[in-house]
Design a protein around this motif. Structure first.
Motif, PDB file in Angstrom:
ATOM      1  N   PHE A  79       0.833  -1.195   0.000  1.00 47.62           N
ATOM      2  CA  PHE A  79       0.000   0.000   0.000  1.00 47.62           C
ATOM      3  C   PHE A  79       0.872   1.251   0.000  1.00 47.62           C
ATOM      4  CE2 PHE A  79      -3.433  -2.419   2.577  1.00 47.62           C
ATOM      5  CZ  PHE A  79      -4.031  -2.866   1.409  1.00 47.62           C
ATOM      6  N   ASN A  80       0.424   2.269  -0.732  1.00 53.76           N
ATOM      7  CA  ASN A  80       1.088   3.572  -0.686  1.00 53.76           C
ATOM      8  C   ASN A  80       0.744   4.279   0.614  1.00 53.76           C
ATOM      9  OD1 ASN A  80       2.150   3.241  -3.283  1.00 53.76           O
ATOM     10  ND2 ASN A  80       0.303   4.059  -4.228  1.00 53.76           N
ATOM     11  N   ILE A  81       1.754   4.883   1.235  1.00 59.78           N
ATOM     12  CA  ILE A  81       1.586   5.550   2.523  1.00 59.78           C
ATOM     13  C   ILE A  81       1.967   7.017   2.415  1.00 59.78           C
ATOM     14  CG2 ILE A  81       2.350   5.668   4.934  1.00 59.78           C
ATOM     15  CD1 ILE A  81       0.708   3.176   4.357  1.00 59.78           C
ATOM     16  N   GLU A  82       1.048   7.877   2.846  1.00 60.13           N
ATOM     17  CA  GLU A  82       1.364   9.299   3.063  1.00 60.13           C
ATOM     18  C   GLU A  82       1.110   9.597   4.535  1.00 60.13           C
ATOM     19  OE1 GLU A  82      -0.313  13.775   2.113  1.00 60.13           O
ATOM     20  OE2 GLU A  82      -0.659  12.223   0.589  1.00 60.13           O
ATOM     21  N   VAL A  83       2.165   9.934   5.270  1.00 61.78           N
ATOM     22  CA  VAL A  83       1.988  10.256   6.686  1.00 61.78           C
ATOM     23  C   VAL A  83       1.333  11.623   6.812  1.00 61.78           C
ATOM     24  CG1 VAL A  83       3.969   8.841   7.361  1.00 61.78           C
ATOM     25  CG2 VAL A  83       4.298  11.282   6.931  1.00 61.78           C
ATOM     26  N   ASP A  84       0.749  11.880   7.971  1.00 59.02           N
ATOM     27  CA  ASP A  84       0.086  13.160   8.223  1.00 59.02           C
ATOM     28  C   ASP A  84       1.107  14.296   8.124  1.00 59.02           C
ATOM     29  OD1 ASP A  84      -2.012  14.949   9.183  1.00 59.02           O
ATOM     30  OD2 ASP A  84      -0.850  15.012  11.031  1.00 59.02           O
ATOM     31  N   GLN A  85       0.817  15.286   7.285  1.00 63.87           N
ATOM     32  CA  GLN A  85       1.786  16.346   7.008  1.00 63.87           C
ATOM     33  C   GLN A  85       2.088  17.192   8.236  1.00 63.87           C
ATOM     34  OE1 GLN A  85       3.460  16.594   4.038  1.00 63.87           O
ATOM     35  NE2 GLN A  85       4.740  18.017   5.197  1.00 63.87           N
ATOM     36  N   GLN A  86       1.101  17.434   9.076  1.00 63.44           N
ATOM     37  CA  GLN A  86       1.355  18.221  10.287  1.00 63.44           C
ATOM     38  C   GLN A  86       2.327  17.493  11.205  1.00 63.44           C
ATOM     39  OE1 GLN A  86      -2.598  19.071  11.882  1.00 63.44           O
ATOM     40  NE2 GLN A  86      -2.434  21.159  11.128  1.00 63.44           N
ATOM     41  N   THR A  87       2.104  16.189  11.392  1.00 64.50           N
ATOM     42  CA  THR A  87       3.010  15.400  12.229  1.00 64.50           C
ATOM     43  C   THR A  87       4.414  15.395  11.642  1.00 64.50           C
ATOM     44  OG1 THR A  87       1.170  13.971  12.895  1.00 64.50           O
ATOM     45  CG2 THR A  87       3.394  13.132  13.255  1.00 64.50           C
ATOM     46  N   TYR A  88       4.500  15.214  10.333  1.00 63.54           N
ATOM     47  CA  TYR A  88       5.804  15.204   9.662  1.00 63.54           C
ATOM     48  C   TYR A  88       6.551  16.514   9.881  1.00 63.54           C
ATOM     49  CZ  TYR A  88       9.216  14.877   5.871  1.00 63.54           C
ATOM     50  OH  TYR A  88      10.379  14.861   5.144  1.00 63.54           O
ATOM     51  N   THR A  89       5.838  17.628   9.709  1.00 58.86           N
ATOM     52  CA  THR A  89       6.465  18.946   9.870  1.00 58.86           C
ATOM     53  C   THR A  89       6.937  19.172  11.298  1.00 58.86           C
ATOM     54  OG1 THR A  89       5.078  19.851   8.098  1.00 58.86           O
ATOM     55  CG2 THR A  89       6.096  21.423   9.620  1.00 58.86           C
ATOM     56  N   ILE A  90       6.119  18.803  12.291  1.00 58.96           N
ATOM     57  CA  ILE A  90       6.497  18.993  13.696  1.00 58.96           C
ATOM     58  C   ILE A  90       7.730  18.178  14.040  1.00 58.96           C
ATOM     59  CG2 ILE A  90       5.769  18.536  16.081  1.00 58.96           C
ATOM     60  CD1 ILE A  90       2.892  19.207  15.121  1.00 58.96           C
ATOM     61  N   VAL A  91       7.738  16.899  13.645  1.00 61.10           N
ATOM     62  CA  VAL A  91       8.880  16.025  13.966  1.00 61.10           C
ATOM     63  C   VAL A  91      10.153  16.541  13.303  1.00 61.10           C
ATOM     64  CG1 VAL A  91       9.842  13.708  13.667  1.00 61.10           C
ATOM     65  CG2 VAL A  91       7.454  13.983  14.367  1.00 61.10           C
ATOM     66  N   GLU A  92      10.059  16.907  12.029  1.00 62.41           N
ATOM     67  CA  GLU A  92      11.243  17.394  11.319  1.00 62.41           C
ATOM     68  C   GLU A  92      11.761  18.702  11.921  1.00 62.41           C
ATOM     69  OE1 GLU A  92      12.994  16.096   8.349  1.00 62.41           O
ATOM     70  OE2 GLU A  92      12.090  14.403   9.398  1.00 62.41           O
ATOM     71  N   THR A  93      10.860  19.598  12.296  1.00 61.88           N
ATOM     72  CA  THR A  93      11.266  20.880  12.882  1.00 61.88           C
ATOM     73  C   THR A  93      11.971  20.673  14.225  1.00 61.88           C
ATOM     74  OG1 THR A  93       9.426  22.028  11.803  1.00 61.88           O
ATOM     75  CG2 THR A  93      10.449  23.122  13.689  1.00 61.88           C
ATOM     76  N   ILE A  94      11.411  19.825  15.066  1.00 63.98           N
ATOM     77  CA  ILE A  94      12.021  19.553  16.377  1.00 63.98           C
ATOM     78  C   ILE A  94      13.378  18.900  16.210  1.00 63.98           C
ATOM     79  CG2 ILE A  94      11.809  18.161  18.479  1.00 63.98           C
ATOM     80  CD1 ILE A  94       8.783  18.630  18.322  1.00 63.98           C
ATOM     81  N   GLU A  95      13.489  17.941  15.293  1.00 61.56           N
ATOM     82  CA  GLU A  95      14.773  17.262  15.096  1.00 61.56           C
ATOM     83  C   GLU A  95      15.841  18.223  14.582  1.00 61.56           C
ATOM     84  OE1 GLU A  95      14.292  13.761  12.703  1.00 61.56           O
ATOM     85  OE2 GLU A  95      13.658  12.559  14.439  1.00 61.56           O
ATOM     86  N   ARG A  96      15.464  19.119  13.672  1.00 64.47           N
ATOM     87  CA  ARG A  96      16.439  20.093  13.163  1.00 64.47           C
ATOM     88  C   ARG A  96      16.886  21.050  14.274  1.00 64.47           C
ATOM     89  NH1 ARG A  96      13.133  20.367   8.520  1.00 64.47           N
ATOM     90  NH2 ARG A  96      12.209  22.313   9.265  1.00 64.47           N
ATOM     91  N   TYR A  97      15.920  21.463  15.107  1.00 62.96           N
ATOM     92  CA  TYR A  97      16.256  22.377  16.212  1.00 62.96           C
ATOM     93  C   TYR A  97      17.207  21.697  17.202  1.00 62.96           C
ATOM     94  CZ  TYR A  97      15.745  25.207  20.406  1.00 62.96           C
ATOM     95  OH  TYR A  97      16.023  25.978  21.517  1.00 62.96           O
ATOM     96  N   MET A  98      16.896  20.457  17.574  1.00 64.02           N
ATOM     97  CA  MET A  98      17.748  19.747  18.522  1.00 64.02           C
ATOM     98  C   MET A  98      19.143  19.510  17.949  1.00 64.02           C
ATOM     99  SD  MET A  98      15.011  17.020  20.089  1.00 64.02           S
ATOM    100  CE  MET A  98      16.207  16.309  21.241  1.00 64.02           C
ATOM    101  N   LYS A  99      19.211  19.226  16.663  1.00 66.16           N
ATOM    102  CA  LYS A  99      20.505  19.015  16.036  1.00 66.16           C
ATOM    103  C   LYS A  99      21.315  20.307  16.027  1.00 66.16           C
ATOM    104  CE  LYS A  99      22.649  17.234  11.809  1.00 66.16           C
ATOM    105  NZ  LYS A  99      22.385  16.647  10.460  1.00 66.16           N
ATOM    106  N   SER A 100      20.644  21.449  15.772  1.00 70.48           N
ATOM    107  CA  SER A 100      21.347  22.738  15.741  1.00 70.48           C
ATOM    108  C   SER A 100      21.898  23.122  17.121  1.00 70.48           C
ATOM    109  CB  SER A 100      20.418  23.833  15.212  1.00 70.48           C
ATOM    110  OG  SER A 100      19.401  24.145  16.155  1.00 70.48           O
ATOM    111  N   LYS A 101      21.244  22.600  18.177  1.00 75.21           N
ATOM    112  CA  LYS A 101      21.671  22.882  19.554  1.00 75.21           C
ATOM    113  C   LYS A 101      22.609  21.811  20.098  1.00 75.21           C
ATOM    114  CE  LYS A 101      19.180  26.600  19.904  1.00 75.21           C
ATOM    115  NZ  LYS A 101      19.824  27.936  19.964  1.00 75.21           N
ATOM    116  N   GLY A 102      22.929  20.838  19.242  1.00 75.93           N
ATOM    117  CA  GLY A 102      23.815  19.776  19.682  1.00 75.93           C
ATOM    118  C   GLY A 102      23.188  18.813  20.673  1.00 75.93           C
ATOM    119  N   LEU A 103      21.881  18.718  20.651  1.00 74.58           N
ATOM    120  CA  LEU A 103      21.160  17.862  21.634  1.00 74.58           C
ATOM    121  C   LEU A 103      20.938  16.459  21.068  1.00 74.58           C
ATOM    122  CD1 LEU A 103      18.503  20.468  22.805  1.00 74.58           C
ATOM    123  CD2 LEU A 103      20.657  19.846  23.931  1.00 74.58           C
TER     124      LEU A 103
END
Length: 209
Positions: free
Chosen positions: A185-209
């Protein structure tokens, strides 16, 4: 943009390949092709495809609609596996005043999941889908997910996938009811969830966390 509420199952008339492009021809009742424009977007198994040609059938018989599917779409989705006579989920794009019965769906597929088990009961069907581990972080229990273009609610999550619980109406209207173990089956994850997770991960990476 789509709602994830599949309108009908269309039939594959033909599949042909020229170079890196696949020409896909589907048949569906005229009602789903009326007032269609060349260049319009239609969700086929959850993939946003562009209409390159269509023709209405005489009177109340079915018409046909043609799409060109590029290599990137074939690589990421299950469209490259289609054969004559198979059924695909069909939804035309949202228009002004459309009721959003599911959730906002872009038609951009993220990955493919495999059916690992199917448990059928009188009023319920439970399916377990496995998918690449990297995508599980975007999937939440009771959250939205789009499966072959269907807006659905996520059931129990396990380390390698998640459950779907499908009612008879979903099984009847969509091609999910035709699935067998091993189907993809083709899967498209929820775009809001995707955006939140990606934003948090980028922020934590920028802070060295």
């Amino acid at each position: 943009m789509f709602t994830g509420i599949v309108q009908t199952k269309a039939s594959v008339v033909s599949v042909s390949t020229s170079g890196d492009v696949m020409r896909l021809v589907l048949s569906t009742p005229n009602a789903y092709l009326n007032h269609l424009d060349i260049g319009a977007s239609i969700s086929i198994n959850g993939c946003c495809l562009t209409v390159v040609h269509y023709e209405l059938g005489h009177k109340d018989v079915v018409g046909q609609v043609h799409f060109d599917v590029i290599d990137e779409t074939l690589r990421l989705t299950n469209l490259g596996q289609l054969k004559q006579g198979q059924k695909v989920n069909f939804e035309r794009s949202v228009t002004f005043g459309t009721e959003i019965g599911g959730h906002i769906v872009s038609g951009h597929i993220h990955t493919v999941a495999k059916v690992e088990s199917i448990e059928r009961q009188q009023d319920n069907c439970a399916m377990f889908l496995s998918l690449p581990e990297k995508w599980l972080k975007y999937i939440n229990y009771k959250g939205f997910i789009t499966v072959n273009g269907c807006s659905l609610t996520v059931g129990e999550i396990q380390k390698n996938g998640f459950y779907l619980h499908l009612i008879p109406e979903t099984l009847e209207v969509t091609n999910l009811g035709l699935a067998q173990i091993g189907s993809e089956f083709n899967i498209e994850v929820d775009q809001q969830t995707y955006t939140i997770v990606e934003t948090i991960e980028r922020y934590m990476k920028s802070k060295g966390l």
